[in-house]
Motif scaffolding. Structure first.
Motif, PDB file in Angstrom:
ATOM      1  N   TYR A  42       3.240 -19.602 -17.217  1.00  0.00           N
ATOM      2  CA  TYR A  42       3.687 -19.603 -15.825  1.00  0.00           C
ATOM      3  C   TYR A  42       4.652 -20.752 -15.613  1.00  0.00           C
ATOM      4  O   TYR A  42       4.680 -21.715 -16.373  1.00  0.00           O
ATOM      5  CB  TYR A  42       2.504 -19.703 -14.859  1.00  0.00           C
ATOM      6  N   ILE A  43       5.473 -20.608 -14.586  1.00  0.00           N
ATOM      7  CA  ILE A  43       6.414 -21.647 -14.202  1.00  0.00           C
ATOM      8  C   ILE A  43       6.235 -21.901 -12.717  1.00  0.00           C
ATOM      9  O   ILE A  43       6.235 -20.967 -11.916  1.00  0.00           O
ATOM     10  CB  ILE A  43       7.874 -21.222 -14.473  1.00  0.00           C
ATOM     11  N   ALA A  44       6.087 -23.171 -12.365  1.00  0.00           N
ATOM     12  CA  ALA A  44       5.954 -23.543 -10.958  1.00  0.00           C
ATOM     13  C   ALA A  44       7.346 -23.751 -10.362  1.00  0.00           C
ATOM     14  O   ALA A  44       8.220 -24.344 -10.979  1.00  0.00           O
ATOM     15  CB  ALA A  44       5.126 -24.811 -10.832  1.00  0.00           C
ATOM     16  N   LYS A  45       7.530 -23.208  -9.159  1.00  0.00           N
ATOM     17  CA  LYS A  45       8.787 -23.423  -8.423  1.00  0.00           C
ATOM     18  C   LYS A  45       8.741 -24.794  -7.778  1.00  0.00           C
ATOM     19  O   LYS A  45       7.668 -25.210  -7.334  1.00  0.00           O
ATOM     20  CB  LYS A  45       8.943 -22.375  -7.309  1.00  0.00           C
ATOM     21  N   PRO A  46       9.859 -25.466  -7.636  1.00  0.00           N
ATOM     22  CA  PRO A  46      11.175 -25.172  -8.205  1.00  0.00           C
ATOM     23  C   PRO A  46      11.208 -25.607  -9.665  1.00  0.00           C
ATOM     24  O   PRO A  46      10.390 -26.419 -10.108  1.00  0.00           O
ATOM     25  CB  PRO A  46      12.119 -26.012  -7.356  1.00  0.00           C
ATOM     26  N   PHE A  47      12.171 -25.088 -10.441  1.00  0.00           N
ATOM     27  CA  PHE A  47      12.271 -25.438 -11.850  1.00  0.00           C
ATOM     28  C   PHE A  47      13.731 -25.439 -12.279  1.00  0.00           C
ATOM     29  O   PHE A  47      14.593 -24.921 -11.579  1.00  0.00           O
ATOM     30  CB  PHE A  47      11.440 -24.483 -12.722  1.00  0.00           C
ATOM     31  N   THR A  48      13.969 -26.036 -13.452  1.00  0.00           N
ATOM     32  CA  THR A  48      15.324 -26.159 -13.984  1.00  0.00           C
ATOM     33  C   THR A  48      15.464 -25.314 -15.251  1.00  0.00           C
ATOM     34  O   THR A  48      14.465 -24.801 -15.778  1.00  0.00           O
ATOM     35  CB  THR A  48      15.613 -27.625 -14.358  1.00  0.00           C
ATOM     36  N   ALA A  49      16.685 -25.215 -15.763  1.00  0.00           N
ATOM     37  CA  ALA A  49      16.921 -24.510 -17.029  1.00  0.00           C
ATOM     38  C   ALA A  49      16.137 -25.178 -18.151  1.00  0.00           C
ATOM     39  O   ALA A  49      15.587 -24.509 -19.027  1.00  0.00           O
ATOM     40  CB  ALA A  49      18.409 -24.488 -17.360  1.00  0.00           C
ATOM     41  N   LYS A  50      16.032 -26.508 -18.115  1.00  0.00           N
ATOM     42  CA  LYS A  50      15.281 -27.252 -19.142  1.00  0.00           C
ATOM     43  C   LYS A  50      13.807 -26.839 -19.117  1.00  0.00           C
ATOM     44  O   LYS A  50      13.216 -26.569 -20.158  1.00  0.00           O
ATOM     45  CB  LYS A  50      15.432 -28.756 -18.898  1.00  0.00           C
ATOM     46  N   THR A  51      13.211 -26.774 -17.925  1.00  0.00           N
ATOM     47  CA  THR A  51      11.818 -26.360 -17.792  1.00  0.00           C
ATOM     48  C   THR A  51      11.634 -24.935 -18.291  1.00  0.00           C
ATOM     49  O   THR A  51      10.684 -24.626 -19.022  1.00  0.00           O
ATOM     50  CB  THR A  51      11.361 -26.455 -16.315  1.00  0.00           C
ATOM     51  N   LEU A  52      12.555 -24.066 -17.917  1.00  0.00           N
ATOM     52  CA  LEU A  52      12.492 -22.668 -18.336  1.00  0.00           C
ATOM     53  C   LEU A  52      12.551 -22.566 -19.855  1.00  0.00           C
ATOM     54  O   LEU A  52      11.747 -21.858 -20.467  1.00  0.00           O
ATOM     55  CB  LEU A  52      13.641 -21.890 -17.696  1.00  0.00           C
ATOM     56  N   LYS A  53      13.465 -23.300 -20.477  1.00  0.00           N
ATOM     57  CA  LYS A  53      13.589 -23.265 -21.939  1.00  0.00           C
ATOM     58  C   LYS A  53      12.314 -23.806 -22.593  1.00  0.00           C
ATOM     59  O   LYS A  53      11.848 -23.254 -23.596  1.00  0.00           O
ATOM     60  CB  LYS A  53      14.808 -24.051 -22.394  1.00  0.00           C
ATOM     61  N   GLU A  54      11.744 -24.873 -22.052  1.00  0.00           N
ATOM     62  CA  GLU A  54      10.500 -25.435 -22.603  1.00  0.00           C
ATOM     63  C   GLU A  54       9.369 -24.412 -22.551  1.00  0.00           C
ATOM     64  O   GLU A  54       8.612 -24.272 -23.510  1.00  0.00           O
ATOM     65  CB  GLU A  54      10.105 -26.703 -21.840  1.00  0.00           C
ATOM     66  N   LYS A  55       9.257 -23.690 -21.452  1.00  0.00           N
ATOM     67  CA  LYS A  55       8.220 -22.654 -21.335  1.00  0.00           C
ATOM     68  C   LYS A  55       8.457 -21.542 -22.348  1.00  0.00           C
ATOM     69  O   LYS A  55       7.525 -21.051 -22.975  1.00  0.00           O
ATOM     70  CB  LYS A  55       8.178 -22.073 -19.917  1.00  0.00           C
ATOM     71  N   LEU A  56       9.718 -21.156 -22.508  1.00  0.00           N
ATOM     72  CA  LEU A  56      10.041 -20.096 -23.470  1.00  0.00           C
ATOM     73  C   LEU A  56       9.751 -20.550 -24.894  1.00  0.00           C
ATOM     74  O   LEU A  56       9.281 -19.771 -25.721  1.00  0.00           O
ATOM     75  CB  LEU A  56      11.513 -19.686 -23.324  1.00  0.00           C
ATOM     76  N   GLU A  57       9.997 -21.827 -25.205  1.00  0.00           N
ATOM     77  CA  GLU A  57       9.698 -22.343 -26.547  1.00  0.00           C
ATOM     78  C   GLU A  57       8.201 -22.372 -26.802  1.00  0.00           C
ATOM     79  O   GLU A  57       7.762 -22.216 -27.942  1.00  0.00           O
ATOM     80  CB  GLU A  57      10.342 -23.710 -26.739  1.00  0.00           C
ATOM     81  N   LYS A  58       7.392 -22.556 -25.754  1.00  0.00           N
ATOM     82  CA  LYS A  58       5.937 -22.486 -25.926  1.00  0.00           C
ATOM     83  C   LYS A  58       5.518 -21.049 -26.276  1.00  0.00           C
ATOM     84  O   LYS A  58       4.542 -20.836 -26.985  1.00  0.00           O
ATOM     85  CB  LYS A  58       5.218 -22.957 -24.664  1.00  0.00           C
ATOM     86  N   VAL A  59       6.262 -20.076 -25.772  1.00  0.00           N
ATOM     87  CA  VAL A  59       5.954 -18.675 -26.030  1.00  0.00           C
ATOM     88  C   VAL A  59       6.494 -18.224 -27.395  1.00  0.00           C
ATOM     89  O   VAL A  59       5.803 -17.596 -28.176  1.00  0.00           O
ATOM     90  CB  VAL A  59       6.526 -17.765 -24.908  1.00  0.00           C
ATOM     91  N   PHE A  60       7.768 -18.563 -27.672  1.00  0.00           N
ATOM     92  CA  PHE A  60       8.467 -18.041 -28.852  1.00  0.00           C
ATOM     93  C   PHE A  60       8.626 -19.045 -29.990  1.00  0.00           C
ATOM     94  O   PHE A  60       9.041 -18.678 -31.079  1.00  0.00           O
ATOM     95  CB  PHE A  60       9.873 -17.569 -28.472  1.00  0.00           C
ATOM     96  N   GLY A  61       8.385 -20.335 -29.720  1.00  0.00           N
ATOM     97  CA  GLY A  61       8.740 -21.360 -30.698  1.00  0.00           C
ATOM     98  C   GLY A  61      10.215 -21.698 -30.515  1.00  0.00           C
ATOM     99  O   GLY A  61      10.871 -21.197 -29.609  1.00  0.00           O
ATOM    100  N   GLN A  62      10.743 -22.540 -31.379  1.00  0.00           N
ATOM    101  CA  GLN A  62      12.160 -22.937 -31.270  1.00  0.00           C
ATOM    102  C   GLN A  62      13.053 -21.718 -31.503  1.00  0.00           C
ATOM    103  O   GLN A  62      12.776 -20.903 -32.356  1.00  0.00           O
ATOM    104  CB  GLN A  62      12.488 -24.003 -32.314  1.00  0.00           C
ATOM    105  N   PHE A  63      14.120 -21.607 -30.731  1.00  0.00           N
ATOM    106  CA  PHE A  63      15.090 -20.519 -30.938  1.00  0.00           C
ATOM    107  C   PHE A  63      16.485 -21.004 -30.678  1.00  0.00           C
ATOM    108  O   PHE A  63      16.718 -22.056 -30.188  1.00  0.00           O
ATOM    109  CB  PHE A  63      14.748 -19.293 -30.083  1.00  0.00           C
TER     110      PHE A  63
END
Length: 128
Positions: A107-128
């Motif tokens: 989950y992502i709490a509002k408000p958020f930045t591109a950096k936060t979004l990328k960090e959450k995605l890396e937790k899901v997918f690993g580094q990309f």
């Protein structure tokens, strides 16, 4: 381009402005194949027509809430394990527990930045 960035993404939110913000941030990260839906019902119909590799959904929507959309997505065999990230302004323990029980990936709490979004995605997918 990594396989992660090639994934089709569905962004679901009842506010067009929020969908635009999320899509813009995803574009900044490198995602290019992004569809959007204005509510959970429309999103469920899209899931039946196209295979998505990543789903973002707002929690507070009507008539179908994000949690109900999540449950509906998880009920479809092809979406049982698809990464599903809930976007919410409400991060109560009760909501997080309910989302986890329904099968949310993160989950992502509002408000958020591109950096936060990328960090959450890396937790899901690993580094990309």
């Amino acid at each position: 381009m990594s396989e992660v960035l090639k994934a089709s993404v569905l962004v679901v939110d009842d506010y067009k402005t929020m969908r635009t913000i999320v899509i813009t941030l995803l574009n900044q990260i490198g995602f290019t194949e992004i569809d959007e839906a204005g509510d959970g019902g429309e999103a469920l119909e899209k899931l039946k027509k196209k295979k998505y590799g990543l789903i973002f959904s707002d929690w507070n929507m009507v008539p179908i809430t994000g949690i109900d959309f999540l449950r509906g997505a998880r009920a479809l065999p092809e979406y049982k394990n698809t990464p599903f990230i809930m976007i919410t302004a409400e991060t109560t323990i009760e909501n997080l527990t309910q989302a986890k029980a329904a099968g949310v990936t993160n989950y992502i709490a509002k408000p958020f930045t591109a950096k936060t979004l990328k960090e959450k995605l890396e937790k899901v997918f690993g580094q990309f």
